[in-house]
Structure formats: structure tokens, C-alpha cells
Write an enzyme that holds these catalytic residues in place. Sequence first.
Site, short mmCIF file in Angstrom:
data_model
loop_
_atom_site.label_atom_id
_atom_site.label_comp_id
_atom_site.label_asym_id
_atom_site.label_seq_id
_atom_site.Cartn_x
_atom_site.Cartn_y
_atom_site.Cartn_z
N HIS A 156 0.83 -1.21 0.00
CA HIS A 156 0.00 0.00 0.00
C HIS A 156 0.87 1.27 0.00
O HIS A 156 0.70 2.15 -0.85
CB HIS A 156 -0.90 -0.03 1.25
CG HIS A 156 -1.76 1.18 1.43
ND1 HIS A 156 -3.11 1.18 1.13
CD2 HIS A 156 -1.48 2.43 1.89
CE1 HIS A 156 -3.62 2.37 1.39
NE2 HIS A 156 -2.65 3.15 1.86
N GLU A 157 1.80 1.35 0.96
CA GLU A 157 2.64 2.55 1.05
C GLU A 157 3.56 2.66 -0.17
O GLU A 157 3.89 3.77 -0.61
CB GLU A 157 3.46 2.53 2.34
CG GLU A 157 2.62 2.50 3.62
CD GLU A 157 1.59 3.61 3.72
OE1 GLU A 157 1.74 4.65 3.05
OE2 GLU A 157 0.61 3.44 4.47
N HIS A 202 1.78 4.59 -2.80
CA HIS A 202 1.89 6.04 -2.59
C HIS A 202 3.26 6.55 -3.06
O HIS A 202 3.37 7.57 -3.74
CB HIS A 202 1.75 6.37 -1.10
CG HIS A 202 0.35 6.30 -0.58
ND1 HIS A 202 -0.70 6.94 -1.18
CD2 HIS A 202 -0.15 5.69 0.53
CE1 HIS A 202 -1.80 6.72 -0.48
NE2 HIS A 202 -1.50 5.96 0.56
N HIS A 250 3.65 6.59 -6.78
CA HIS A 250 2.85 7.72 -7.29
C HIS A 250 3.66 9.00 -7.16
O HIS A 250 3.78 9.80 -8.10
CB HIS A 250 1.55 7.80 -6.51
CG HIS A 250 0.52 8.69 -7.11
ND1 HIS A 250 -0.71 8.93 -6.51
CD2 HIS A 250 0.50 9.43 -8.25
CE1 HIS A 250 -1.42 9.75 -7.26
NE2 HIS A 250 -0.71 10.08 -8.32
#
Length: 598
Positions: free
Chosen positions: A386-387, A390, A393
Site C-alpha cells: 500500500h505505502e 503512494h 505515485h
Amino acid sequence: MVKKREAIDEKYKWDLTTIFATDEAFEAELAEVLTALEDARNLAGTLTDSAENLLAVTDTELALMQRVEKLYVYASMKNDQDTTVSLYQEYQAKVTALYAKFSEVFAFYEPEFMTLSQERFAQFVIDQPKLQTYGHFFEQLFDRKAHVLSSAEEALLAGASEIFGAGAETFEILDNADIVFPTIRDAQGQDVQLSHGNYISFMESSNREVRKAAYQALYSIYEQYQHTYAKTLQTNVKVHNFTAKTRHYHSAREAALSTNHIPEAVYDTLVQAVNDHLPLLHRYIQLRSDILKIDDLKMYDVYAPLSTTDYKFTYEEAVVKTQGTLAIFGPDYLEKVKRSFEENWIDVQENKGKRSGAYSGGSYDTNAFMLLNWQDTLDNLFTLVHEMGHSMHSSFTRESQPYVYGDYSIFLAEIASTTNENILTETLLHDVEDDETRFAVLNHFLDGFRGTVFRQTQFAEFEHAIHEADAAGTVLTSEFLNQQYAELNEKYYGLAASDNPEIQYEWARIPHFYYNYYVFQYATGFAAASALADKIVNGTEQDKADYLNYLRAGSSDYPLDVIAKAGVDMTSADYLTAAFAVFEKRLTELEALVAKHG
């Protein structure tokens, strides 16, 4: 006991020397930026004199903002890694004050810009073509014209920003540095001090007495300090409502969502869709009760593992699995993922005083750092992925966009991270063949969906309700907050509030209630990510290319337009309906596995 930071191996610590080599270098840059801000005061009153002035002042403001952000990242991350170190508490306070000073110095910018007519601005762009770089930036300013105050009023609000943040800062210090949780007995009968980092591991224990002990111990502290937490939250809500009213918005929610050009209908559509599908959550809770053979299911049972399979990952194993899963995005994406591990972007292990939870951070001029509090669980593998979403991105955006567009809206942020989670789920379901491991993966997905779509929407309902209550003159006492939260929790889980008295205090421990209408975007992001993950796993190379272009877009366009180009229309409820269909499909498969094995 939780280790002190100096006992953690360096390979598990992030390398913040890539931001500033030493604390002295940070302090020198801080001093230089403070001087530059004083010099920038002379720019007030000159912005609209000419096209050249508009360009020069804009360049100066953004260049200083870029330096301020870099300072903030260093100070805040140094503080987060150990909140008990007074030097970094001081650094955090200084950069918070620096942000306030920056806002004060450039408070003239928007009011002066708003004196420009569209016609005169168009002539400026002809006179100075370099202004075209800031086209979308200026477009957004014109959009906010009705909500920008006079220079004097803007300066007053900017000067008060540090005071406005007091509620959130007090919560953070109380919750991370001052609160000491009790010691409980683990499943082996050993005394273990409860912490933010290990609490979820206890809630995932197969031993119900351990779950109950951890749950009651944690909430005994929040019950003890409920009045203080109510005051910090009430202060924060009042700031949101006051600021929105001052800027001529109808509500704090309208003000918060307008920042990203998001219609309030997107929020309402989410809440309605989730409420319509609460029977699915109740069905899953009942399945939990059946599998666990617990007739009186309690809130401390909702995280209990349904699977007896020891499907865990060490951090080193998680690194390998992460790289293998995310290779689907192509070589450019994978190369960045490998760099994050090789160049120590990640602070892995829990230590005494470390901020709880996990996040991805950094600024335009730094690596896209990640903070974890690693435990060897399947859930922590998902957190890492998940991180990483980020951080990738951020990396794609910063490499592709100029600084002015080198970030992305909160609304888009959760889509990149949860797309990775969905792809990991697809990968694991594809790889595993035996029923036991498949059961574990399905269990994890359903728990993740519950925690992201259902739970975050529950938070969103609570957040909106307390903002509306304060705006209507209701005092947000702990008694009021407890009652509101208990009733909402009962609606979502179908578990009686009277049988779960501790859950009424849960609002006190949720940091996202201080983030100003942030939480709903976890739910919308997860649902949108479900659609995008399907395109990446089962679609064409063009679908992957469109997705990477979304990552590169930053804030160069409005968020809904950015994600629409990647193939998801978030003004419609269709993406939510599709997400609930996936949840029901996997719930049905889990029910079938349970029936198959009795």
C-alpha cells in the site's frame, strides 16, 4: 518491551541524510529560508503590476515553498522516528512556525491575484508566454475567487494557522508521546507492554482472552482521558467550521472538498451506497461468528483470524513478494521499487517513541520515504505494498511534472495505494492452490474491504455528523461523541452498543478525524482501485500505460479528470456497485469453503 531506536539495525532505518547530511545543514537552510521570507515581504503590492511581475513573484513563492517543504519533511520525519527526542520536537515546532510565516508573508498573493480580470490576465499570458506553465495553477485560483478574502484578512488567518493547528498537535503529542498503555499477558503468558504498534497483533490473536485483555486495556486509557480527547477534537472541528464560514462556504465539507474540485455528491453517493450494502457486512460478521463458534461475538472479535494457516511473511520475504507482485506494471515501475529498498527509503521496525501506523512521505526534492511499524503478518505485507503505491505515485509525479504540479490531491492518493493492494490479492489468489491458504487470502481481502470501505465510510459519517452538530451549536462533549459513535458502530456491525461499551471511545484514538474530511477518500479510492486493478491484471498494455500516465499527472488537472483518463468515472455510483459485487463474490466463495469443510 519495545526497543529503543539506537538498538535498531541501520538497514531497517530510513536514510534522512539524503535530505540534509546533518542537523547543522538543516539549521543553516532554516536560517536562510527565514531570511529569504523576510526579503519576500517587499513583493507585496507588486504582483499585478505587469506580466513580468506576476511571473517573478509566482516563481519566488513556489521556490520558497519548495524549500519550506523540504525542511518540514526532515524535521517531521526526525520527530516521527522518535517523538521523545526534545531536539526534534523543537525542529517540528520551528518548521510548523515556518509554514505559518510563509503563509503570512504570501497572504497578499491570492487577494492581489483576484484583482486581475480574465481579460487582463489573458493579455499577461500573451506578454509573457512563460506564464503558460502555470495555466492550471491560475485556473484553480480563479475558481476560488469567491472564497479569497482581503489581504489583511488573509494575513490574519495565516498568522493564526499555528494556533488553529493546536488541537491536532496536542492530540498527536498526547497519543504518541505521553500516553502509556498497560502491560498485558500474551498467549504465552508473558508480560508485554501494549503499544500502538503491537495492538493490532493482539487483536488478531487466536486467543480470545488475549484479544479481550488488549482491547479492554487500550480503551481503559481512552476512557480515562476521554474529556481531553473530546476537547482536542472539538477544537479541531471548530477550526474547520470557522474557516469555512469565514471563507463564505456553506459548510466545512464543501470547503474541504472544493480544494480538490470534488462535488459533495461524491461523498453522499459513497455513504448511501455503503448504507445500502450494510447487509453484506452483517452477513460477513455472522460468518465470523459461525467460524469462530462464538455466540456472543464482540467488537474485540472482529479482527480475530478465521484462518488457522500460518501465512506470514518476514520483512525480507515481503520485499521479494512486493517486487514480484509489482513487476506487472513494467520495468520503469519495478526499478523504482527496487531503489526504495536499496537506498533505505523505508523506516521498518517499531521503536520506543516512534509514531504509530504507517505512511508514505517526502517532498519534491527528496525520496518518497515510507514509515512502517513492521510485524510479521500478512496484513503488514499489504501495508508495505500500500505505502509503496503512494511512494511510486510520488516518484512518477515528481519526475514528470514541474514543482507547481509535483504533488497530487488527497482524493487521488488512495487510489494508487489500494490498486497495489488489489493486485496483491489477485496475485495471491492466483498463486495459492490449497483451500487453507486460499481461505486465508479471502479472509484478508474481506477484512481489508471491511476496514477500508465500510469502516472508513463509518468514520466519514461520524466526521460529517460532528461537524454539522458543532455548526448547529451542539457542544462536542465526550458524552455526546460517545453516544454518536456507539450508535453508528451498532448500525454498521449489527452488534449491540450495550454489549460493547468500550467501542464508544474509539473516536478518541482515530488521528484521521483531524485531517479535515480525509477519510472518505480511503473508501472511494479502494473502490476505484478495484476497477483499475482489474484493468491492469486482465486488460491491455494500453490500460497499463493509461494507469502510469495517471501516476505521472500529479496535480496538472482536476482529480476527477485525471482518474477519468485512467478509465474510472467517479461521479457515478457504478464503480462502487462493482466493488461491492467483488466483495459479495469473495464472501460467497469463503462461505462455500466453510460449508465444504464443515
